[in-house]
Write an enzyme that holds these catalytic residues in place. Structure first.
Site, PDB file in Angstrom:
ATOM      1  N   GLY A 166      18.311  58.252  34.966  1.00  0.00           N
ATOM      2  CA  GLY A 166      18.768  57.970  36.318  1.00  0.00           C
ATOM      3  C   GLY A 166      20.201  58.444  36.481  1.00  0.00           C
ATOM      4  N   ARG A 167      20.890  57.890  37.452  1.00  0.00           N
ATOM      5  CA  ARG A 167      22.257  58.330  37.737  1.00  0.00           C
ATOM      6  C   ARG A 167      23.194  58.124  36.546  1.00  0.00           C
ATOM      7  NH1 ARG A 167      20.238  56.325  42.506  1.00  0.00           N
ATOM      8  NH2 ARG A 167      20.628  57.542  44.397  1.00  0.00           N
ATOM      9  N   THR A 187      12.154  60.311  29.391  1.00  0.00           N
ATOM     10  CA  THR A 187      12.092  59.781  30.744  1.00  0.00           C
ATOM     11  C   THR A 187      10.680  59.953  31.268  1.00  0.00           C
ATOM     12  OG1 THR A 187      12.882  60.058  33.033  1.00  0.00           O
ATOM     13  CG2 THR A 187      12.901  62.009  31.629  1.00  0.00           C
ATOM     14  N   THR A 247      24.040  49.839  27.230  1.00  0.00           N
ATOM     15  CA  THR A 247      24.834  49.411  28.389  1.00  0.00           C
ATOM     16  C   THR A 247      23.918  49.150  29.585  1.00  0.00           C
ATOM     17  OG1 THR A 247      25.214  51.726  29.015  1.00  0.00           O
ATOM     18  CG2 THR A 247      26.913  50.649  27.675  1.00  0.00           C
ATOM     19  N   ARG A 249      20.314  46.868  29.878  1.00  0.00           N
ATOM     20  CA  ARG A 249      19.881  45.479  29.973  1.00  0.00           C
ATOM     21  C   ARG A 249      19.553  44.963  28.583  1.00  0.00           C
ATOM     22  NH1 ARG A 249      21.990  45.474  34.087  1.00  0.00           N
ATOM     23  NH2 ARG A 249      21.252  44.842  36.153  1.00  0.00           N
ATOM     24  N   GLU A 278      21.738  36.753  27.447  1.00  0.00           N
ATOM     25  CA  GLU A 278      22.150  36.602  28.843  1.00  0.00           C
ATOM     26  C   GLU A 278      21.040  35.980  29.680  1.00  0.00           C
ATOM     27  OE1 GLU A 278      24.583  39.969  30.541  1.00  0.00           O
ATOM     28  OE2 GLU A 278      23.969  40.902  28.653  1.00  0.00           O
ATOM     29  N   HIS A 301      29.286  42.535  28.981  1.00  0.00           N
ATOM     30  CA  HIS A 301      28.644  43.071  30.181  1.00  0.00           C
ATOM     31  C   HIS A 301      29.697  43.530  31.198  1.00  0.00           C
ATOM     32  CE1 HIS A 301      24.632  42.816  32.568  1.00  0.00           C
ATOM     33  NE2 HIS A 301      25.339  43.872  32.937  1.00  0.00           N
ATOM     34  N   GLY A 303      30.463  46.936  31.637  1.00  0.00           N
ATOM     35  CA  GLY A 303      30.343  48.361  31.900  1.00  0.00           C
ATOM     36  C   GLY A 303      30.654  48.754  33.331  1.00  0.00           C
TER      37      GLY A 303
END
Length: 349
Positions: A166-167, A187, A247, A249, A278, A301, A303
């Site tokens: 993704g981005r 991907t 970075t 989940r 988390e 967390h 980032g």
């Protein structure tokens, strides 16, 4: 039931923000569009994910819009908030948002696509360098007046496997081009429009990526297909000299199995900004053990948490809230659930 309320002091809507670091530009944007802005008061170290449903209900009782961080958006909560029209996540992950419940309740939920991509991509590369150059050991050694020189390794010309394009994944690869790395990408969408100039032979299956990469960096969303993607089996496929970076989940990695792999020298190290604990406090002890390892560089967390990144995501969230409250639609790529009876309205921020 009529949930409309008269304007108070020029405000037509009430927007509650349960996130820290909500800046003046975003507040001003909301106020200019008739929104009273209420920032929830959180204790030091407390996040909105730590608030109980009754606490959230009390905060949001008269809210028309909610700008949320990591709190769970549940069906029962939404049912108790008939006035609430829009829930805007200041971030891009939405595994804690019950999108079906949002639609059923006739509300809108959005995410802040495009706001923090650069910040997370920067942080990813920072973790790679911090682990391979053993910055944690250097810092702790100097603090103890020990000037022993740890022998690090290069990122230069290494094979870097990126899972998810993704981005953020694309941003990481653009940054790594300056290190002359060999990219490998796994991907579900290795098509021309998604490839972003990456050579076709760089797209590989997960097992090949894990076997051949010196660095494995996770940028996939957390969903049933990716939950526990990096487990004991995956870790055993990786090189003993490899470094894992997460970075994205915490649920993408089985942290207890990662801990064991690091303790048994199956991996050279890890850079972790997210943890399973988390969402599952029962794993807090595993997190603490990971953090204490000399070859793990850990951050809480953060980032996406730069002044610039949060300013961008704050404004996107505010714009999405305003669009919904004014009867318009936010940008389509930001909408994750829209339960309004009629959504054929102007898309313009």
């Amino acid at each position: 039931m009529n949930n409309e309320k008269p304007a108070i002091l020029g405000f037509h809507y009430k927007v509650v923000v349960t996130q820290r670091f909500f800046d003046a530009q975003a507040i001003e944007h909301l106020r200019q569009h008739g929104c009273e802005v209420v920032i929830a008061e959180l204790r030091q170290g407390q996040a909105d994910a730590d608030l109980s449903e009754p606490q959230l209900r009390a905060l949001l009782d008269e809210a028309d819009g909610w700008i949320v961080g990591h709190a769970s958006v549940t069906a029962s909560l939404l049912e108790s908030l008939p006035r609430l029209k829009v829930i805007a996540r200041r971030g891009v992950g939405y595994e804690r948002v019950d999108t079906a419940a949002v639609k059923a309740a006739g509300k809108v939920a959005t995410i802040a696509i495009g706001g923090n991509d650069a910040s997370v991509a920067d942080h990813t590369v920072a973790l790679m360098l911090a682990v391979c150059r053993q910055l944690k050991q250097c810092q702790s050694g100097l603090a103890a007046d020990d000037w022993t020189i740890p022998l690090g390794s290069d990122l230069y010309r290494k094979t870097v496997g990126v899972i998810g394009l993704g981005r953020i994944g694309q941003g990481v690869l653009r940054r790594l081009a300056g290190f002359d790395v060999k990219p490998l990408v796994c991907t579900p969408h290795p098509d021309a429009t998604h490839a972003n100039g990456i050579a076709p032979d760089c797209f590989v299956d997960l097992e090949t990526l894990l076997r051949e990469s010196d660095f494995v960096s996770l940028h996939a969303p957390l969903n049933p297909a990716t939950n526990g993607l990096i487990d004991e089996h995956a870790l055993k496929l990786m090189k003993p000299s490899a470094v894992l970076i997460n970075t994205a989940r915490g649920g993408l990695v089985r942290d207890a199995q990662l801990l064991r792999a690091l303790q048994e020298n199956q991996l050279a190290g890890a850079g972790l900004d997210v943890f399973e604990s988390e969402s599952d406090p029962a794993l807090s002890r595993v997190t603490q053990q990971l953090i204490k390892l000399p070859n793990v560089v850990a951050t809480p967390h953060v980032g996406a948490s730069t002044v610039e990144g949060l300013s961008r995501t704050n404004l996107i969230a505010a714009q999405c809230v305003v669009a919904v409250l004014e009867g318009r639609s936010p940008p389509r790529h930001c909408v994750i659930a829209d339960g309004r009876p009629t959504t054929d309205v102007e898309e313009n921020l």
